[in-house]
Design a protein around this motif. Structure first.
Motif, short mmCIF file in Angstrom:
data_model
loop_
_atom_site.label_atom_id
_atom_site.label_comp_id
_atom_site.label_asym_id
_atom_site.label_seq_id
_atom_site.Cartn_x
_atom_site.Cartn_y
_atom_site.Cartn_z
N ASP A 8 -4.88 35.51 -0.30
CA ASP A 8 -5.46 35.88 -1.59
C ASP A 8 -5.53 34.70 -2.55
O ASP A 8 -6.40 34.66 -3.43
N ASN A 9 -4.65 33.73 -2.40
CA ASN A 9 -4.62 32.57 -3.29
C ASN A 9 -5.29 31.33 -2.67
O ASN A 9 -5.28 30.27 -3.29
N MET A 10 -5.86 31.47 -1.48
CA MET A 10 -6.48 30.34 -0.80
C MET A 10 -7.81 29.97 -1.47
O MET A 10 -8.63 30.84 -1.75
N THR A 11 -8.00 28.69 -1.70
CA THR A 11 -9.26 28.22 -2.29
C THR A 11 -10.27 27.97 -1.18
O THR A 11 -9.89 27.76 -0.02
N PRO A 12 -11.55 27.94 -1.51
CA PRO A 12 -12.56 27.61 -0.50
C PRO A 12 -12.33 26.23 0.13
O PRO A 12 -12.62 26.03 1.31
N GLU A 13 -11.77 25.30 -0.62
CA GLU A 13 -11.49 23.96 -0.08
C GLU A 13 -10.41 24.03 1.01
O GLU A 13 -10.55 23.42 2.08
N ILE A 14 -9.35 24.77 0.74
CA ILE A 14 -8.28 24.92 1.74
C ILE A 14 -8.82 25.65 2.97
O ILE A 14 -8.54 25.27 4.10
N TYR A 15 -9.62 26.69 2.74
CA TYR A 15 -10.25 27.42 3.85
C TYR A 15 -11.05 26.44 4.73
O TYR A 15 -10.94 26.46 5.95
N GLY A 16 -11.85 25.59 4.09
CA GLY A 16 -12.66 24.63 4.84
C GLY A 16 -11.82 23.66 5.65
O GLY A 16 -12.16 23.32 6.78
N ARG A 17 -10.70 23.24 5.09
CA ARG A 17 -9.82 22.32 5.81
C ARG A 17 -9.16 23.00 7.01
O ARG A 17 -9.02 22.39 8.07
N LEU A 18 -8.74 24.24 6.82
CA LEU A 18 -8.14 24.97 7.93
C LEU A 18 -9.16 25.21 9.04
O LEU A 18 -8.87 25.04 10.22
N LYS A 19 -10.37 25.57 8.65
CA LYS A 19 -11.43 25.82 9.64
C LYS A 19 -11.75 24.53 10.40
O LYS A 19 -11.89 24.54 11.62
N GLN A 20 -11.85 23.42 9.68
CA GLN A 20 -12.14 22.14 10.33
C GLN A 20 -10.99 21.72 11.24
O GLN A 20 -11.22 21.20 12.34
N ALA A 21 -9.76 21.98 10.82
CA ALA A 21 -8.60 21.63 11.65
C ALA A 21 -8.65 22.39 12.98
O ALA A 21 -8.38 21.81 14.04
N VAL A 22 -9.01 23.66 12.93
CA VAL A 22 -9.12 24.45 14.16
C VAL A 22 -10.26 23.91 15.02
O VAL A 22 -10.12 23.75 16.24
N GLU A 23 -11.39 23.60 14.40
CA GLU A 23 -12.55 23.11 15.15
C GLU A 23 -12.25 21.79 15.85
O GLU A 23 -12.65 21.58 17.00
N LEU A 24 -11.53 20.89 15.16
CA LEU A 24 -11.26 19.55 15.72
C LEU A 24 -9.94 19.47 16.48
O LEU A 24 -9.72 18.53 17.24
N GLY A 25 -9.05 20.43 16.23
CA GLY A 25 -7.74 20.41 16.88
C GLY A 25 -6.77 19.45 16.22
O GLY A 25 -5.74 19.11 16.80
N LYS A 26 -7.11 18.99 15.02
CA LYS A 26 -6.21 18.07 14.31
C LYS A 26 -6.40 18.22 12.81
O LYS A 26 -7.43 18.70 12.34
N TRP A 27 -5.37 17.80 12.07
CA TRP A 27 -5.42 17.82 10.61
C TRP A 27 -6.29 16.69 10.11
O TRP A 27 -6.59 15.75 10.87
N PRO A 28 -6.70 16.72 8.84
CA PRO A 28 -7.53 15.62 8.30
C PRO A 28 -6.88 14.24 8.45
O PRO A 28 -7.59 13.23 8.56
N ASN A 29 -5.54 14.17 8.50
CA ASN A 29 -4.88 12.88 8.66
C ASN A 29 -4.78 12.44 10.12
O ASN A 29 -4.20 11.40 10.43
#
Length: 92
Positions: A8-29
């Motif tokens: 409920d408190n997740m921002t669209p930016e955090i959502y995008g990062r989580l989605k990208q992490a799943v797609e790539l299999g790694k965190w932004p770092n």
């Protein structure tokens, strides 16, 4: 804070990062996600979509309508059944 509160408190930016992490299999770092992190991120993305997006914009949505531009020769969504047959000549 429980899982629902986090969603409920997740921002669209955090959502995008989580989605990208799943797609790539790694965190932004660049750090690889563990299997547990992949599962939790997928659950978060799916739950966020369910709460914040219309059905046709959610992850995993499959459009069940027939599209004339897809080259479909059928006017319905009926599909032929596939039957797997073992090859008796194949070596075991």
């Amino acid at each position: 804070m429980n899982f629902k509160d986090m969603i409920d408190n997740m921002t669209p930016e955090i959502y995008g990062r989580l989605k990208q992490a799943v797609e790539l299999g790694k965190w932004p770092n660049g750090v690889k996600l563990t299997p547990e992190q992949v599962e939790l991120c997928m659950q978060a993305v799916i739950t966020y979509d369910y709460s914040n997006k219309p059905e046709e914009q959610r992850v995993g949505y499959i459009d069940r309508e027939v599209h004339s531009s897809c080259g479909s020769k059928k006017e319905t969504l009926e599909h032929d059944t596939v039957k797997w047959v073992s090859n008796p000549d194949a070596k075991k």
